[in-house]
Design a protein around this motif. Sequence first.
Motif, PDB file in Angstrom:
ATOM      1  N   SER A 185       0.819  -1.224   0.000  1.00  0.00           N
ATOM      2  CA  SER A 185       0.000   0.000   0.000  1.00  0.00           C
ATOM      3  C   SER A 185       0.853   1.274   0.000  1.00  0.00           C
ATOM      4  O   SER A 185       0.387   2.333  -0.384  1.00  0.00           O
ATOM      5  CB  SER A 185      -0.894   0.034   1.239  1.00  0.00           C
ATOM      6  OG  SER A 185      -0.133   0.369   2.388  1.00  0.00           O
ATOM      7  N   TYR A 187       1.366   2.905   2.396  1.00  0.00           N
ATOM      8  CA  TYR A 187       0.704   3.784   3.365  1.00  0.00           C
ATOM      9  C   TYR A 187       1.296   3.469   4.737  1.00  0.00           C
ATOM     10  O   TYR A 187       0.975   2.464   5.349  1.00  0.00           O
ATOM     11  CB  TYR A 187      -0.810   3.519   3.324  1.00  0.00           C
ATOM     12  CG  TYR A 187      -1.639   4.428   4.193  1.00  0.00           C
ATOM     13  CD1 TYR A 187      -1.761   5.787   3.901  1.00  0.00           C
ATOM     14  CD2 TYR A 187      -2.332   3.930   5.305  1.00  0.00           C
ATOM     15  CE1 TYR A 187      -2.541   6.610   4.688  1.00  0.00           C
ATOM     16  CE2 TYR A 187      -3.113   4.754   6.095  1.00  0.00           C
ATOM     17  CZ  TYR A 187      -3.211   6.102   5.780  1.00  0.00           C
ATOM     18  OH  TYR A 187      -3.984   6.921   6.563  1.00  0.00           O
ATOM     19  N   VAL A 189       1.915   3.739   8.579  1.00  0.00           N
ATOM     20  CA  VAL A 189       1.180   4.168   9.775  1.00  0.00           C
ATOM     21  C   VAL A 189       2.036   3.893  11.009  1.00  0.00           C
ATOM     22  O   VAL A 189       2.713   2.867  11.095  1.00  0.00           O
ATOM     23  CB  VAL A 189      -0.180   3.417   9.896  1.00  0.00           C
ATOM     24  CG1 VAL A 189      -1.000   3.967  11.054  1.00  0.00           C
ATOM     25  CG2 VAL A 189      -0.977   3.519   8.597  1.00  0.00           C
ATOM     26  N   ASN A 205       2.500  -0.503  10.924  1.00  0.00           N
ATOM     27  CA  ASN A 205       1.771  -1.534  10.177  1.00  0.00           C
ATOM     28  C   ASN A 205       2.757  -2.486   9.497  1.00  0.00           C
ATOM     29  O   ASN A 205       3.833  -2.080   9.049  1.00  0.00           O
ATOM     30  CB  ASN A 205       0.755  -0.947   9.185  1.00  0.00           C
ATOM     31  CG  ASN A 205       1.308   0.145   8.303  1.00  0.00           C
ATOM     32  OD1 ASN A 205       2.309   0.768   8.629  1.00  0.00           O
ATOM     33  ND2 ASN A 205       0.655   0.378   7.184  1.00  0.00           N
ATOM     34  N   GLU A 207       2.698  -5.258   6.588  1.00  0.00           N
ATOM     35  CA  GLU A 207       1.898  -5.880   5.518  1.00  0.00           C
ATOM     36  C   GLU A 207       2.480  -7.221   5.116  1.00  0.00           C
ATOM     37  O   GLU A 207       3.591  -7.590   5.534  1.00  0.00           O
ATOM     38  CB  GLU A 207       1.843  -4.921   4.319  1.00  0.00           C
ATOM     39  CG  GLU A 207       1.146  -3.624   4.699  1.00  0.00           C
ATOM     40  CD  GLU A 207       0.950  -2.675   3.538  1.00  0.00           C
ATOM     41  OE1 GLU A 207       1.560  -2.880   2.470  1.00  0.00           O
ATOM     42  OE2 GLU A 207       0.171  -1.715   3.716  1.00  0.00           O
ATOM     43  N   THR A 214      -2.178  -8.657   6.912  1.00  0.00           N
ATOM     44  CA  THR A 214      -1.619  -7.371   7.356  1.00  0.00           C
ATOM     45  C   THR A 214      -2.023  -7.044   8.790  1.00  0.00           C
ATOM     46  O   THR A 214      -3.161  -7.275   9.196  1.00  0.00           O
ATOM     47  CB  THR A 214      -2.119  -6.250   6.407  1.00  0.00           C
ATOM     48  OG1 THR A 214      -1.495  -6.457   5.144  1.00  0.00           O
ATOM     49  CG2 THR A 214      -1.794  -4.865   6.935  1.00  0.00           C
ATOM     50  N   CYS A 216      -2.301  -3.906  11.490  1.00  0.00           N
ATOM     51  CA  CYS A 216      -2.276  -2.444  11.574  1.00  0.00           C
ATOM     52  C   CYS A 216      -1.323  -1.983  12.676  1.00  0.00           C
ATOM     53  O   CYS A 216      -1.021  -2.732  13.610  1.00  0.00           O
ATOM     54  CB  CYS A 216      -3.658  -1.902  11.892  1.00  0.00           C
ATOM     55  SG  CYS A 216      -4.871  -2.186  10.611  1.00  0.00           S
ATOM     56  N   ALA A 217      -0.922  -0.727  12.583  1.00  0.00           N
ATOM     57  CA  ALA A 217       0.018  -0.148  13.552  1.00  0.00           C
ATOM     58  C   ALA A 217      -0.535  -0.199  14.978  1.00  0.00           C
ATOM     59  O   ALA A 217       0.196  -0.525  15.926  1.00  0.00           O
ATOM     60  CB  ALA A 217       0.302   1.297  13.155  1.00  0.00           C
ATOM     61  N   GLU A 218      -1.829   0.104  15.134  1.00  0.00           N
ATOM     62  CA  GLU A 218      -2.424   0.131  16.481  1.00  0.00           C
ATOM     63  C   GLU A 218      -2.368  -1.241  17.111  1.00  0.00           C
ATOM     64  O   GLU A 218      -2.032  -1.401  18.293  1.00  0.00           O
ATOM     65  CB  GLU A 218      -3.909   0.521  16.435  1.00  0.00           C
ATOM     66  CG  GLU A 218      -4.234   1.793  15.757  1.00  0.00           C
ATOM     67  CD  GLU A 218      -4.395   1.633  14.249  1.00  0.00           C
ATOM     68  OE1 GLU A 218      -3.486   1.081  13.597  1.00  0.00           O
ATOM     69  OE2 GLU A 218      -5.419   2.056  13.721  1.00  0.00           O
ATOM     70  N   ILE A 238      -2.290   7.800  16.513  1.00  0.00           N
ATOM     71  CA  ILE A 238      -2.032   7.121  15.234  1.00  0.00           C
ATOM     72  C   ILE A 238      -1.619   8.187  14.216  1.00  0.00           C
ATOM     73  O   ILE A 238      -2.266   9.237  14.116  1.00  0.00           O
ATOM     74  CB  ILE A 238      -3.305   6.380  14.741  1.00  0.00           C
ATOM     75  CG1 ILE A 238      -3.889   5.507  15.861  1.00  0.00           C
ATOM     76  CG2 ILE A 238      -3.003   5.528  13.516  1.00  0.00           C
ATOM     77  CD1 ILE A 238      -5.374   5.228  15.706  1.00  0.00           C
ATOM     78  N   PRO A 245      -5.751   8.669   9.511  1.00  0.00           N
ATOM     79  CA  PRO A 245      -5.685   7.233   9.828  1.00  0.00           C
ATOM     80  C   PRO A 245      -6.666   6.825  10.922  1.00  0.00           C
ATOM     81  O   PRO A 245      -6.259   6.363  11.995  1.00  0.00           O
ATOM     82  CB  PRO A 245      -4.229   7.060  10.282  1.00  0.00           C
ATOM     83  CG  PRO A 245      -3.893   8.360  10.923  1.00  0.00           C
ATOM     84  CD  PRO A 245      -4.701   9.426  10.227  1.00  0.00           C
ATOM     85  N   TRP A 246      -7.949   6.987  10.676  1.00  0.00           N
ATOM     86  CA  TRP A 246      -8.920   6.501  11.664  1.00  0.00           C
ATOM     87  C   TRP A 246      -8.729   5.001  11.815  1.00  0.00           C
ATOM     88  O   TRP A 246      -8.558   4.304  10.815  1.00  0.00           O
ATOM     89  CB  TRP A 246     -10.352   6.814  11.210  1.00  0.00           C
ATOM     90  CG  TRP A 246     -10.692   8.266  11.295  1.00  0.00           C
ATOM     91  CD1 TRP A 246     -10.924   9.116  10.258  1.00  0.00           C
ATOM     92  CD2 TRP A 246     -10.803   9.038  12.491  1.00  0.00           C
ATOM     93  NE1 TRP A 246     -11.171  10.381  10.721  1.00  0.00           N
ATOM     94  CE2 TRP A 246     -11.112  10.364  12.095  1.00  0.00           C
ATOM     95  CE3 TRP A 246     -10.680   8.767  13.852  1.00  0.00           C
ATOM     96  CZ2 TRP A 246     -11.294  11.404  13.019  1.00  0.00           C
ATOM     97  CZ3 TRP A 246     -10.860   9.798  14.765  1.00  0.00           C
ATOM     98  CH2 TRP A 246     -11.164  11.091  14.340  1.00  0.00           C
ATOM     99  N   PRO A 247      -8.746   4.477  13.037  1.00  0.00           N
ATOM    100  CA  PRO A 247      -8.499   3.039  13.195  1.00  0.00           C
ATOM    101  C   PRO A 247      -9.583   2.202  12.507  1.00  0.00           C
ATOM    102  O   PRO A 247     -10.754   2.577  12.519  1.00  0.00           O
ATOM    103  CB  PRO A 247      -8.518   2.830  14.711  1.00  0.00           C
ATOM    104  CG  PRO A 247      -9.095   4.059  15.308  1.00  0.00           C
ATOM    105  CD  PRO A 247      -8.907   5.161  14.321  1.00  0.00           C
ATOM    106  N   CYS A 248      -9.181   1.116  11.914  1.00  0.00           N
ATOM    107  CA  CYS A 248     -10.139   0.247  11.221  1.00  0.00           C
ATOM    108  C   CYS A 248     -11.022  -0.465  12.254  1.00  0.00           C
ATOM    109  O   CYS A 248     -10.733  -0.457  13.459  1.00  0.00           O
ATOM    110  CB  CYS A 248      -9.408  -0.761  10.345  1.00  0.00           C
ATOM    111  SG  CYS A 248      -8.642  -2.097  11.282  1.00  0.00           S
TER     112      CYS A 248
HETATM  113  N1  THU Z   1      -3.631   0.724   8.565  1.00  0.00           N
HETATM  114  C1  THU Z   1      -3.150   0.897   9.840  1.00  0.00           C
HETATM  115  O1  THU Z   1      -2.037   0.466  10.177  1.00  0.00           O
HETATM  116  N2  THU Z   1      -3.926   1.565  10.733  1.00  0.00           N
HETATM  117  C2  THU Z   1      -5.093   2.179  10.434  1.00  0.00           C
HETATM  118  O2  THU Z   1      -5.658   2.857  11.278  1.00  0.00           O
HETATM  119  C3  THU Z   1      -5.689   1.986   9.099  1.00  0.00           C
HETATM  120  C4  THU Z   1      -4.916   1.150   8.149  1.00  0.00           C
HETATM  121  C5  THU Z   1      -2.723   0.096   7.585  1.00  0.00           C
HETATM  122  C6  THU Z   1      -3.030  -1.287   7.171  1.00  0.00           C
HETATM  123  C7  THU Z   1      -2.364  -1.368   5.818  1.00  0.00           C
HETATM  124  O3  THU Z   1      -1.007  -1.698   5.964  1.00  0.00           O
HETATM  125  C8  THU Z   1      -2.427   0.050   5.281  1.00  0.00           C
HETATM  126  O4  THU Z   1      -2.740   0.860   6.396  1.00  0.00           O
HETATM  127  C9  THU Z   1      -3.439   0.257   4.168  1.00  0.00           C
HETATM  128  O5  THU Z   1      -4.661  -0.256   4.504  1.00  0.00           O
END
Ligand code: THU
Length: 295
Positions: A185, A187, A189, A205, A207, A214, A216-218, A238, A245-248
Motif C-alpha cells: 500500500s 501507506y 502508519v 503496520n 503488511e 496485514t 495495523c500499527a495500532e 495514530i 488514519p482513523w483506526p479500522c
Molecule cells: N492501517 C493501519 O495500520 N492503521 C489504520 O488505522 C488503518 C490502516 C494500515 C493497514 C495497511 O497496511 C495500510 O494501512 C493500508 O490499509
Amino acid sequence: MILLEIDRQVHLALPDSVFYRAAEACLRVMNISSPCSLSLTLADDSGIRHINKTWRNTDKVTDVLSFPSLPVTPDALFHEQDEKTQQAWDSETGAFFLGDIIINVHQASKQATDYQHALFREMTYLFVHGMFHLLGYDHINKEDKTTMRNQEEKALQMAFETKVSDEELLQAAREARAFAHTPYSHYKVGAALLCTDGTLYTGCNVENASYGLTNCAERTAVFKAISEGNKTFEAVAIAADQTAPWPCGACRQVMTEFAPKMRVLITWGENNVEKTTLDALLPHGFLGFEEDQHG
Ligand code: THU
C-alpha cells in the motif's frame, strides 16, 4: 531546563521528549535549577564499541557510556564555583555542559526483551543511569552503588509520573512510522499507545504478500503491550502521511476489549490532528457473551 543535542545514528521509534522528560526528572532529584546541556548519541553495537575502544581503551560492546565534562562529585558540581567548574558553563547558551551519553539502541532492545519490559522503559533507565554518572555518581563500591541506585529510582518514578502530553504522544506515533513494512500500500502508519503507568509502546503496520494477514500499527502496539504484561491503556495516537488514519473496525474491536473509553488521537499531513474516544468510534463494541455484561 535542559538542552539536549541528540545524534541519532540508528533509528529509534521514540521521540526526543522521552529523554527530555528523564533529564528533567534527574535534575529535579538533584535540586538543580541551573540550565544544563548534554550530548546524547544513539548508536548501534559497532558504534558504541568504537567509542568504547577509542576513549576507554576497551574493545567491547556495551549498553551505555557516559563521559562527564568534569571529574567532580555531585556536591562540587554546582555548589563550588571554582575555576574548573566555571569552564563547563557555555557562554553561548548559558547552560552548564554536563557531558556525553552514548546509548546502544540494539543492546537496549535486547535487554528490554530479557527484562520483559518496553524499550521505552529500558531507554529511559539507561539514559537516567548515564545522567547520574554525568552528575558525579559512581558505582565502584557497594555503598556508592546503593546511593546511585536510589537516585535513579527516584528519577525513574518521577519521569514515569509526569503526564505524557498529547503532542508527545502524537510525535511518538509519527516517529513510529519509520519501520512500517508497506511494500503493497505504501501507506505508512505509526501508533503510540500510552498505558496508565506511563509506559509507551509504539507500533507500525506490517503488511504481507497475502494482503489479508496485514497487521495495523495500532494492533502492533497493543499486542506488544499485552505480551509484556501491560493492559491498562489510557490513549493511543495514530499517525499517517496523507490521509486521516482513523483506526479500522478490527483495531477498534481489539482495543475495546481492554479499554473501551480510552482516548484516540490521529494526525496526518502537515499537522492535522483529531481527538476522540474509542466508545465514540465503536459504540456497542462486543464485550463477550456473559449475561452480566449484556444484561
Ligand atoms: N492501517 C493501519 O495500520 N492503521 C489504520 O488505522 C488503518 C490502516 C494500515 C493497514 C495497511 O497496511 C495500510 O494501512 C493500508 O490499509
